[in-house]
Enzyme design. Structure first.
Site, PDB file in Angstrom:
ATOM      1  CE  LYS A 142      57.361  45.434  52.255  1.00  0.00           C
ATOM      2  NZ  LYS A 142      58.602  44.899  52.847  1.00  0.00           N
ATOM      3  CG  ASP A 168      67.783  40.797  43.223  1.00  0.00           C
ATOM      4  OD1 ASP A 168      66.956  40.563  44.139  1.00  0.00           O
ATOM      5  OD2 ASP A 168      67.473  41.366  42.167  1.00  0.00           O
ATOM      6  CB  VAL A 169      66.982  38.490  48.715  1.00  0.00           C
ATOM      7  CG1 VAL A 169      68.175  38.844  49.595  1.00  0.00           C
ATOM      8  CG2 VAL A 169      65.961  39.607  48.683  1.00  0.00           C
ATOM      9  CE  LYS A 179      62.063  38.638  40.075  1.00  0.00           C
ATOM     10  NZ  LYS A 179      62.947  38.791  38.875  1.00  0.00           N
ATOM     11  N   GLY A 204      70.171  50.383  52.682  1.00  0.00           N
ATOM     12  CA  GLY A 204      69.040  51.313  52.634  1.00  0.00           C
ATOM     13  C   GLY A 204      68.918  52.121  53.904  1.00  0.00           C
ATOM     14  CG  PHE A 205      65.752  55.339  55.953  1.00  0.00           C
ATOM     15  CD1 PHE A 205      66.504  56.085  56.846  1.00  0.00           C
ATOM     16  CD2 PHE A 205      64.373  55.258  56.150  1.00  0.00           C
ATOM     17  CE1 PHE A 205      65.895  56.738  57.921  1.00  0.00           C
ATOM     18  CE2 PHE A 205      63.767  55.900  57.207  1.00  0.00           C
ATOM     19  CZ  PHE A 205      64.523  56.633  58.105  1.00  0.00           C
ATOM     20  CE1 TYR A 213      56.990  48.386  50.229  1.00  0.00           C
ATOM     21  CE2 TYR A 213      55.053  49.474  51.119  1.00  0.00           C
ATOM     22  CZ  TYR A 213      56.350  49.037  51.276  1.00  0.00           C
ATOM     23  OH  TYR A 213      57.011  49.246  52.468  1.00  0.00           O
ATOM     24  CB  ALA A 264      60.412  45.091  56.858  1.00  0.00           C
TER      25      ALA A 264
END
Ligand code: UDP
Length: 328
Positions: free
Chosen positions: A150, A57-58, A92, A11-12, A146, A115
């Site tokens: 988080k 996939d974690v 997930k 990813g970025f 999201y 993160a």
């Protein structure tokens, strides 16, 4: 040679972190399931002996053979449009995925940095946002998948720290930009630059008076490095406090791209935060960190990257369907 696992490696942010830790002399294991990541971001690392890639996939499980000294959990969709397209995976990866990675950290006796995000503050009623603000989040709105994942991530990370004595750090990342952002991920900077490059109008949502504070990726990576090397377990904001309205930001992009595109106004997405600006006093005193690259310089570097993309990339329209996302 210290060994580090980086999830979301394609990813970025993940790809920039791989670059940085290779440069610092680490052996890097990059992991990604590639639903929003892109192998192009790390193809320059694939031949290196110090770098290995695991397509995994974690959220399902995490297996890494050999020793690990550090883990960075950066796998997650990170744009509002992704939360709509892949809401369950978004939930997930920061809940089940974080649980798996904390278990891995415990078994390998590794330090883990997760993160987190300014989204834990939701649509904040305190300005600027400092780490002791608990936030104003709508758990069932489009961003809830999201934000709440988080927030759960922070809770379980602190629980592993307190109960199992796992060494942890939590970074709350504010809006970040730079090369390797996905041109069509729906976020404001790639959206505006893409529109300018294609000769389209720039779409400002709402009246454009909402604010954001944009941090250049190299500054963020420096903050992550310093936090990982510190003993701080509780969350730390990392971001650039230079706040700007989205309307002014659109004007800056028009100037930057030297185009004379028009600005058009569209409906504001539901639960779009009205203001966002990090209070970075903890990072300053604890990590001796503050951003060094101002928006003018950062935008110049980012624009150079987007200009180097192919015509085909420029015209890919994968992520532009906002219809379900608009406030009714
Ligand atoms: N935005 C906009 N036009 C766009 C894309 C985004 O005006 O084409 C606005 C969006 O409504 C928000 C801000 O830009 O107020 C930042 O949006 P982004 O999706 O980049 O990230 P957020 O900070 O909301 O997570």
């Amino acid at each position: 040679m210290p060994r580090i696992l980086i999830t979301g490696a394609a990813g970025f942010l993940g790809s920039h972190l791989c670059d940085r830790f290779i440069k610092e002399g680490f052996e890097v294991v990059g992991m990604d399931n590639l639903i929003t990541g892109n192998m192009k971001n790390i193809e320059h690392l694939l031949g290196l002996q110090e770098f290995t890639f695991q397509h995994q996939d974690v959220s399902d499980y995490v297996h890494v053979s050999g020793e690990l000294d550090y883990i960075l959990h950066f796998a997650s969709p990170a744009s509002p449009i992704d939360y709509l397209k892949i809401p369950i995976q978004t939930l997930k990866v920061s809940s089940l995925g974080t649980h798996h990675l904390l278990g891995l950290a415990k078994s390998k006796n590794a330090k883990i940095l997760v993160a987190s995000t300014s989204e834990v503050y939701g649509d904040p009623q305190v300005h600027p946002q400092s780490e002791d603000y608990w936030g104003n989040v709508n758990p069932i709105g489009p961003r809830g998948v999201y934000d709440e994942a988080k927030r759960f991530q922070e809770a379980i990370t602190m629980a592993y720290h307190r109960f199992h004595a796992v060494s942890v750090s939590i970074i709350r990342i504010f809006n970040t930009y730079g090369p390797r952002m996905r041109l069509n991920d729906g976020r404001v900077l790639p959206a505006f630059i893409g529109q300018a490059l294609r000769g389209e109008d720039l779409t400002v949502f709402g009246d454009g008076m909402q604010t954001r504070s944009f941090c250049y990726v190299d500054d963020l990576v420096e903050g992550i490095y310093r936090l990982l090397m510190s003993n701080r377990a509780e969350p730390v904001n990392i971001g650039n406090p230079d706040e700007i309205t989205i309307l002014d930001f659109a004007k800056e992009i028009i100037k930057l791209t030297n185009t004379d595109q028009k600005i058009v106004f569209r409906d504001l997405p539901k639960d779009d935060p009205m203001q966002r600006k990090p209070d970075i006093s903890v990072a300053k005193s604890l990590l001796d960190w503050e951003p060094k690259i101002d928006r003018k310089e950062g935008l110049k570097r980012t624009y150079a990257y987007f200009r180097s993309l192919s015509e085909e990339d420029l015209h890919k329209k994968e992520h532009n369907d906002f219809t379900n996302y608009i406030k009714k």
